[in-house]
Design a protein around this motif. Structure first.
Motif, PDB file in Angstrom:
ATOM      1  N   GLU A   1       0.821  -1.213   0.000  1.00 59.41           N
ATOM      2  CA  GLU A   1       0.000   0.000   0.000  1.00 59.41           C
ATOM      3  C   GLU A   1       0.852   1.259   0.000  1.00 59.41           C
ATOM      4  N   ARG A   2       1.925   1.247   0.789  1.00 58.62           N
ATOM      5  CA  ARG A   2       2.817   2.408   0.840  1.00 58.62           C
ATOM      6  C   ARG A   2       3.524   2.611  -0.486  1.00 58.62           C
ATOM      7  N   TRP A   3       3.928   1.509  -1.113  1.00 57.20           N
ATOM      8  CA  TRP A   3       4.581   1.606  -2.427  1.00 57.20           C
ATOM      9  C   TRP A   3       3.623   2.198  -3.452  1.00 57.20           C
ATOM     10  N   GLU A   4       2.352   1.786  -3.425  1.00 57.94           N
ATOM     11  CA  GLU A   4       1.375   2.304  -4.370  1.00 57.94           C
ATOM     12  C   GLU A   4       1.114   3.798  -4.164  1.00 57.94           C
ATOM     13  N   ARG A   5       1.426   4.312  -2.971  1.00 56.54           N
ATOM     14  CA  ARG A   5       1.302   5.755  -2.716  1.00 56.54           C
ATOM     15  C   ARG A   5       2.522   6.515  -3.229  1.00 56.54           C
ATOM     16  N   GLY A   6       3.558   5.788  -3.678  1.00 50.56           N
ATOM     17  CA  GLY A   6       4.735   6.435  -4.228  1.00 50.56           C
ATOM     18  C   GLY A   6       5.955   6.387  -3.331  1.00 50.56           C
ATOM     19  N   ASP A   7       5.877   5.718  -2.174  1.00 51.39           N
ATOM     20  CA  ASP A   7       7.017   5.634  -1.264  1.00 51.39           C
ATOM     21  C   ASP A   7       8.075   4.667  -1.797  1.00 51.39           C
ATOM     22  N   ARG A   8       9.332   4.998  -1.544  1.00 53.30           N
ATOM     23  CA  ARG A   8      10.428   4.050  -1.849  1.00 53.30           C
ATOM     24  C   ARG A   8      10.596   3.140  -0.632  1.00 53.30           C
ATOM     25  N   VAL A   9       9.787   2.100  -0.600  1.00 49.72           N
ATOM     26  CA  VAL A   9       9.620   1.321   0.632  1.00 49.72           C
ATOM     27  C   VAL A   9      10.772   0.365   0.919  1.00 49.72           C
ATOM     28  N   PHE A  10      11.636   0.113  -0.058  1.00 48.62           N
ATOM     29  CA  PHE A  10      12.675  -0.884   0.153  1.00 48.62           C
ATOM     30  C   PHE A  10      13.985  -0.304   0.669  1.00 48.62           C
ATOM     31  N   GLY A  11      13.964   0.966   1.034  1.00 45.53           N
ATOM     32  CA  GLY A  11      15.091   1.552   1.748  1.00 45.53           C
ATOM     33  C   GLY A  11      16.431   1.297   1.112  1.00 45.53           C
ATOM     34  N   GLY A  12      17.323   0.672   1.877  1.00 44.32           N
ATOM     35  CA  GLY A  12      18.699   0.489   1.433  1.00 44.32           C
ATOM     36  C   GLY A  12      18.948  -0.758   0.630  1.00 44.32           C
ATOM     37  N   ILE A  13      17.883  -1.480   0.209  1.00 47.69           N
ATOM     38  CA  ILE A  13      18.141  -2.730  -0.514  1.00 47.69           C
ATOM     39  C   ILE A  13      17.925  -2.602  -2.014  1.00 47.69           C
ATOM     40  N   TYR A  14      17.698  -1.374  -2.497  1.00 44.89           N
ATOM     41  CA  TYR A  14      17.680  -1.210  -3.951  1.00 44.89           C
ATOM     42  C   TYR A  14      19.069  -1.543  -4.484  1.00 44.89           C
ATOM     43  N   ILE A  15      19.113  -2.230  -5.594  1.00 48.21           N
ATOM     44  CA  ILE A  15      20.397  -2.601  -6.183  1.00 48.21           C
ATOM     45  C   ILE A  15      21.048  -1.330  -6.712  1.00 48.21           C
ATOM     46  N   ASP A  16      22.258  -1.062  -6.254  1.00 46.78           N
ATOM     47  CA  ASP A  16      22.876   0.241  -6.523  1.00 46.78           C
ATOM     48  C   ASP A  16      24.204   0.107  -7.250  1.00 46.78           C
ATOM     49  N   ASP A  17      24.400  -1.010  -7.998  1.00 47.38           N
ATOM     50  CA  ASP A  17      25.631  -1.094  -8.771  1.00 47.38           C
ATOM     51  C   ASP A  17      25.485  -0.277 -10.048  1.00 47.38           C
ATOM     52  N   GLU A  18      26.610  -0.009 -10.678  1.00 47.44           N
ATOM     53  CA  GLU A  18      26.621   0.882 -11.834  1.00 47.44           C
ATOM     54  C   GLU A  18      25.746   0.360 -12.967  1.00 47.44           C
ATOM     55  N   ALA A  19      25.796  -0.954 -13.220  1.00 47.79           N
ATOM     56  CA  ALA A  19      25.023  -1.530 -14.320  1.00 47.79           C
ATOM     57  C   ALA A  19      23.529  -1.351 -14.092  1.00 47.79           C
ATOM     58  N   THR A  20      23.074  -1.531 -12.845  1.00 52.09           N
ATOM     59  CA  THR A  20      21.649  -1.418 -12.562  1.00 52.09           C
ATOM     60  C   THR A  20      21.195   0.032 -12.616  1.00 52.09           C
ATOM     61  N   ARG A  21      22.026   0.947 -12.131  1.00 46.54           N
ATOM     62  CA  ARG A  21      21.672   2.371 -12.236  1.00 46.54           C
ATOM     63  C   ARG A  21      21.512   2.760 -13.695  1.00 46.54           C
ATOM     64  N   TYR A  22      22.426   2.268 -14.541  1.00 48.98           N
ATOM     65  CA  TYR A  22      22.326   2.544 -15.967  1.00 48.98           C
ATOM     66  C   TYR A  22      21.058   1.923 -16.542  1.00 48.98           C
ATOM     67  N   ASN A  23      20.758   0.687 -16.126  1.00 48.59           N
ATOM     68  CA  ASN A  23      19.565  -0.002 -16.610  1.00 48.59           C
ATOM     69  C   ASN A  23      18.299   0.758 -16.229  1.00 48.59           C
ATOM     70  N   ASN A  24      18.254   1.271 -14.989  1.00 49.91           N
ATOM     71  CA  ASN A  24      17.089   2.040 -14.556  1.00 49.91           C
ATOM     72  C   ASN A  24      16.903   3.291 -15.412  1.00 49.91           C
ATOM     73  N   ARG A  25      18.020   3.961 -15.734  1.00 51.60           N
ATOM     74  CA  ARG A  25      17.930   5.150 -16.581  1.00 51.60           C
ATOM     75  C   ARG A  25      17.456   4.779 -17.983  1.00 51.60           C
ATOM     76  N   MET A  26      17.989   3.670 -18.489  1.00 54.55           N
ATOM     77  CA  MET A  26      17.589   3.211 -19.816  1.00 54.55           C
ATOM     78  C   MET A  26      16.102   2.908 -19.858  1.00 54.55           C
ATOM     79  N   LEU A  27      15.616   2.198 -18.840  1.00 58.20           N
ATOM     80  CA  LEU A  27      14.213   1.804 -18.809  1.00 58.20           C
ATOM     81  C   LEU A  27      13.288   3.001 -18.887  1.00 58.20           C
ATOM     82  N   LEU A  28      13.619   4.049 -18.139  1.00 55.19           N
ATOM     83  CA  LEU A  28      12.675   5.146 -17.981  1.00 55.19           C
ATOM     84  C   LEU A  28      12.895   6.300 -18.951  1.00 55.19           C
ATOM     85  N   ARG A  29      14.099   6.449 -19.474  1.00 52.54           N
ATOM     86  CA  ARG A  29      14.375   7.649 -20.259  1.00 52.54           C
ATOM     87  C   ARG A  29      14.700   7.379 -21.718  1.00 52.54           C
ATOM     88  N   GLU A  30      15.363   6.268 -21.983  1.00 59.18           N
ATOM     89  CA  GLU A  30      15.951   6.107 -23.306  1.00 59.18           C
ATOM     90  C   GLU A  30      15.295   5.023 -24.146  1.00 59.18           C
TER      91      GLU A  30
END
Length: 300
Positions: free
Chosen positions: A213-242
């Protein structure tokens, strides 16, 4: 030349999913199983287009089920629903125990150095996935033309050696088309689609009933467990922007044609040639020249 209808259906995967989500006013989580079904349909079309060649995967072959699994939050919450629907309370407790074990064994490792640890959803004796129809997009990208290469990877240098597996590039692209549609729709609905590691995210979602429910409201509910390596950050940018226009029918048909041609040429090469190619890639992996982000699939 008019493309075969199977190719057109594959090419329209992303567009059709986005249209269906908007037309039916789906929640982001509700789009996930729709996308899974569409990806499976497209995979069956790939089988027809690649005849007579067949993937070397089979039930009980589960070497890729020992690698890290990245998921979008919408996939996490969908899988939690599946688990609560199909598993008994005792089975859920066992599942969470296995997840904690994976977390403990992989804590502090990068995706390249992470040890091979069986997925908690993997059946211990049969070697098959207990939630196969609801497996993440990441898992759907794995299909090998050569099981021997998978065995070399599994018994060699772990994830550093994943580049030697001759993965089906067209299969990867189809899975990515479905995953990207979910990510784009999540972005439209102002919820995060940033990748999380499966075991940690599933534990949180199973143990905190308000998380979805909190995630559906727009909260980043997973705190510090988002994958934060360079490849994944690039992938996230690719998914949403490019990639907004990446899945137009003409572009996908051309990419699919190139991929199928390359894979066919690769598969029709002599087995000794493929073995030599795998050995060369294995040597590069040993020298640190190939990482887990270099998912090389065809080289011809």
């Amino acid at each position: 030349m008019t493309p075969p209808p199977e190719a057109i259906r594959i090419a329209d995967t992303h567009t059709d999913l986005m249209d269906a989500a908007g037309r039916r006013s789906l929640k982001v989580i509700e789009l996930v199983p729709v996308a899974y079904r569409r990806v499976e349909e497209s995979m069956s079309f790939l089988d027809e287009l690649l005849e007579p060649h067949k993937l070397d995967c089979e039930p009980g072959c589960s070497m890729c089920c020992n690698l890290q699994v990245a998921m979008q939050p919408a996939e996490v919450f969908h899988l939690v629903r599946v688990v609560r629907e199909r598993f008994t309370p005792e089975q859920i407790d066992t599942l969470k125990g296995r997840m904690r074990d994976v977390v403990a064994k992989t804590e502090g490792f990068t995706v390249e150095t992470r040890p091979n640890v069986p997925c908690p959803f993997l059946h211990e004796t049969l070697g098959v996935c207990s939630v196969y129809d609801s497996r993440p997009f990441t898992c759907r990208q794995f299909g090998s033309w050569n099981k021997e290469s998978c065995n070399d990877c599994f018994n060699g240098q772990g994830n550093n050696n994943v580049g030697i597996i001759p993965r089906a590039a067209s299969m990867m692209f189809v899975a990515q088309a479905g995953g990207t549609a979910v990510a784009h729709y999540a972005d439209e609905k102002a919820v995060t689609g940033d990748m999380v590691e499966m075991n940690r995210a599933m534990l949180m979602a199973l143990e905190e009933p308000t998380l979805e429910e909190r995630w559906e409201r727009g909260d980043r509910v997973f705190g510090g467990i988002y994958i934060d390596d360079e490849a994944t950050r690039y992938n996230n940018r690719m998914l949403l922007r490019e990639t907004r226009n990446r899945f137009s029918r003409p572009f996908v048909l051309e990419l699919l044609k190139m991929s199928l041609r390359a894979e066919t040429q690769h598969l029709e090469a002599r087995p000794t040639d493929r073995r030599e190619e795998a050995d060369q890639l294995k040597a590069k992996a040993a020298a640190g020249e190939i990482t887990a982000t270099d998912f090389i699939t065809t080289r011809k």
